[in-house]
Design a protein around this motif. Sequence first.
Motif, mmCIF file in Angstrom:
data_model
loop_
_atom_site.group_PDB
_atom_site.id
_atom_site.type_symbol
_atom_site.label_atom_id
_atom_site.label_comp_id
_atom_site.label_asym_id
_atom_site.label_seq_id
_atom_site.Cartn_x
_atom_site.Cartn_y
_atom_site.Cartn_z
ATOM 1 N N HIS A 281 0.614 -1.241 0.300
ATOM 2 C CA HIS A 281 0.097 0.343 0.050
ATOM 3 C C HIS A 281 0.464 0.918 -0.235
ATOM 4 C CE1 HIS A 281 -4.350 -1.778 0.314
ATOM 5 N NE2 HIS A 281 -3.741 -2.665 1.318
ATOM 6 N N LEU A 282 1.939 1.307 0.147
ATOM 7 C CA LEU A 282 3.219 1.972 0.608
ATOM 8 C C LEU A 282 3.109 2.943 -1.285
ATOM 9 C CD1 LEU A 282 5.806 1.172 3.075
ATOM 10 C CD2 LEU A 282 4.683 3.037 3.516
ATOM 11 N N ASN A 283 3.479 1.656 -1.739
ATOM 12 C CA ASN A 283 3.468 1.855 -3.736
ATOM 13 C C ASN A 283 2.295 2.949 -3.733
ATOM 14 O OD1 ASN A 283 6.473 1.774 -3.124
ATOM 15 N ND2 ASN A 283 6.171 -0.210 -3.932
ATOM 16 N N ASP A 284 1.161 1.941 -3.989
ATOM 17 C CA ASP A 284 0.229 2.957 -3.947
ATOM 18 C C ASP A 284 -0.622 4.354 -3.192
ATOM 19 O OD1 ASP A 284 -0.828 0.296 -4.945
ATOM 20 O OD2 ASP A 284 -1.933 -0.312 -3.674
ATOM 21 N N GLY A 285 0.446 4.536 -2.339
ATOM 22 C CA GLY A 285 0.282 6.457 -2.060
ATOM 23 C C GLY A 285 -1.331 5.981 -1.392
ATOM 24 N N GLU A 286 -1.572 5.961 -0.881
ATOM 25 C CA GLU A 286 -3.180 5.499 -0.714
ATOM 26 C C GLU A 286 -3.656 4.333 0.402
ATOM 27 O OE1 GLU A 286 -6.083 7.107 -3.321
ATOM 28 O OE2 GLU A 286 -6.275 4.924 -3.894
ATOM 29 N N ILE A 287 -4.814 4.353 1.085
ATOM 30 C CA ILE A 287 -5.233 3.502 1.621
ATOM 31 C C ILE A 287 -6.516 3.113 2.120
ATOM 32 C CG2 ILE A 287 -2.803 1.875 3.502
ATOM 33 C CD1 ILE A 287 -3.960 3.545 5.969
ATOM 34 N N ASP A 288 -7.134 2.377 2.271
ATOM 35 C CA ASP A 288 -8.945 2.706 2.857
ATOM 36 C C ASP A 288 -8.459 1.874 4.239
ATOM 37 O OD1 ASP A 288 -10.829 3.028 0.554
ATOM 38 O OD2 ASP A 288 -9.647 1.952 -0.217
ATOM 39 N N GLU B 10 -15.412 3.914 6.459
ATOM 40 C CA GLU B 10 -14.584 3.593 5.181
ATOM 41 C C GLU B 10 -13.527 5.037 4.752
ATOM 42 O OE1 GLU B 10 -14.091 0.735 2.610
ATOM 43 O OE2 GLU B 10 -15.173 -1.003 3.546
ATOM 44 N N TRP B 11 -13.030 5.655 4.895
ATOM 45 C CA TRP B 11 -12.200 6.101 4.596
ATOM 46 C C TRP B 11 -10.756 6.014 3.840
ATOM 47 C CZ3 TRP B 11 -14.573 10.410 6.146
ATOM 48 C CH2 TRP B 11 -15.333 10.445 6.726
ATOM 49 N N LEU B 12 -10.978 6.611 2.254
ATOM 50 C CA LEU B 12 -9.448 6.705 2.115
ATOM 51 C C LEU B 12 -8.251 7.483 1.798
ATOM 52 C CD1 LEU B 12 -8.541 5.637 -0.972
ATOM 53 C CD2 LEU B 12 -9.402 7.206 -2.023
ATOM 54 N N LEU B 13 -7.405 7.439 2.380
ATOM 55 C CA LEU B 13 -6.717 7.934 2.901
ATOM 56 C C LEU B 13 -5.053 8.455 1.740
ATOM 57 C CD1 LEU B 13 -6.569 7.335 7.129
ATOM 58 C CD2 LEU B 13 -8.095 9.293 5.170
ATOM 59 N N ARG C 82 -5.217 15.012 8.436
ATOM 60 C CA ARG C 82 -6.083 14.137 9.299
ATOM 61 C C ARG C 82 -5.255 12.824 9.865
ATOM 62 N NH1 ARG C 82 -10.571 12.158 5.283
ATOM 63 N NH2 ARG C 82 -8.956 12.280 3.851
ATOM 64 N N ILE C 83 -4.137 12.459 9.600
ATOM 65 C CA ILE C 83 -3.468 11.072 10.202
ATOM 66 C C ILE C 83 -2.176 12.007 10.747
ATOM 67 C CG2 ILE C 83 -1.376 9.934 9.466
ATOM 68 C CD1 ILE C 83 -2.978 9.630 6.974
ATOM 69 N N ALA D 143 8.767 8.630 5.535
ATOM 70 C CA ALA D 143 7.180 8.998 5.519
ATOM 71 C C ALA D 143 6.505 8.831 5.530
ATOM 72 C CB ALA D 143 7.915 10.381 4.437
ATOM 73 N N ARG D 144 6.185 7.880 4.283
ATOM 74 C CA ARG D 144 4.718 7.297 3.874
ATOM 75 C C ARG D 144 4.602 5.975 5.329
ATOM 76 N NH1 ARG D 144 6.268 4.965 -1.994
ATOM 77 N NH2 ARG D 144 7.292 6.554 -1.628
ATOM 78 N N LEU D 145 5.785 5.176 6.241
ATOM 79 C CA LEU D 145 5.718 4.007 6.741
ATOM 80 C C LEU D 145 5.013 5.400 7.889
ATOM 81 C CD1 LEU D 145 8.987 2.476 6.300
ATOM 82 C CD2 LEU D 145 6.184 1.543 6.313
ATOM 83 N N THR D 146 4.926 6.580 8.150
ATOM 84 C CA THR D 146 5.579 6.812 10.128
ATOM 85 C C THR D 146 3.534 7.689 9.634
ATOM 86 O OG1 THR D 146 5.689 9.524 8.468
ATOM 87 C CG2 THR D 146 7.360 8.250 10.170
ATOM 88 N N ARG D 147 2.653 7.785 7.870
ATOM 89 C CA ARG D 147 1.772 7.705 7.510
ATOM 90 C C ARG D 147 0.674 6.574 8.308
ATOM 91 N NH1 ARG D 147 3.669 11.364 3.353
ATOM 92 N NH2 ARG D 147 4.271 12.825 4.598
#
Length: 208
Positions: free
Chosen positions: A124-131, A140-143, A151-152, A178-182
């Motif tokens: 999901h880190l490579n997608d740049g977003e998560i549900d 459900e939220w797409l972040l 919001r994170i 940075a993406r891991l911290t989110r």
Amino acid sequence: MMISSEVLASAAADPTSLAWDFIWQESCHQGTCDPASAVLLPWLAQTCAAFAREDREKAVVLAGFIALGADDAGRAAYADEITTLRALAVDRLPSASSDSMFVYLQQAILGFDGDEIWGKELDHLNDGEIDVQCPECDEEWLLDLESEDSRIESGLSSGLARRLHAEAVQAGRGSVAARLTRLFGRFSCPDCGTRFNLADHLAGISYQ
């Protein structure tokens, strides 16, 4: 799974061969690998070891998916090969060819370790977003993991998160870090106000 010896020979002779695409398609479907594909692990261990470090990335990532999909008997039967392949992935990780490949190699290592969640979901880190799904109201939220989403609340909510983050920092992968911290941060549901760890509530994932 039907993979001929000719296809395996073509793949072993050339890390860029189209035979690798066929092996992927026969072994894994929609992110899940057939447990029977575990029989490929000895061949993958031998093939990956023979490739130059920069040429083995794709094959090692495939092996990580296959190892994760193997049943207990398969993991036991091929424990030595899984250990060898894990070591090859760890060896390549610091010099991965791209940020996305760095993440795939981290995920492969988790696959070799048998991590049923992050051996599949780390990319999901490579997608740049998560549900994510709120544990209280089920909304459900797409972040967005790419940018500073107000919001994170960034964080590293587990020992695994801290390990993955340290690997990224040490390898100079600032964007991945940075993406891991989110991904391993906290979120307040806009509907009900519940605060929760994102990594514990990915939508559609069973944590049982």
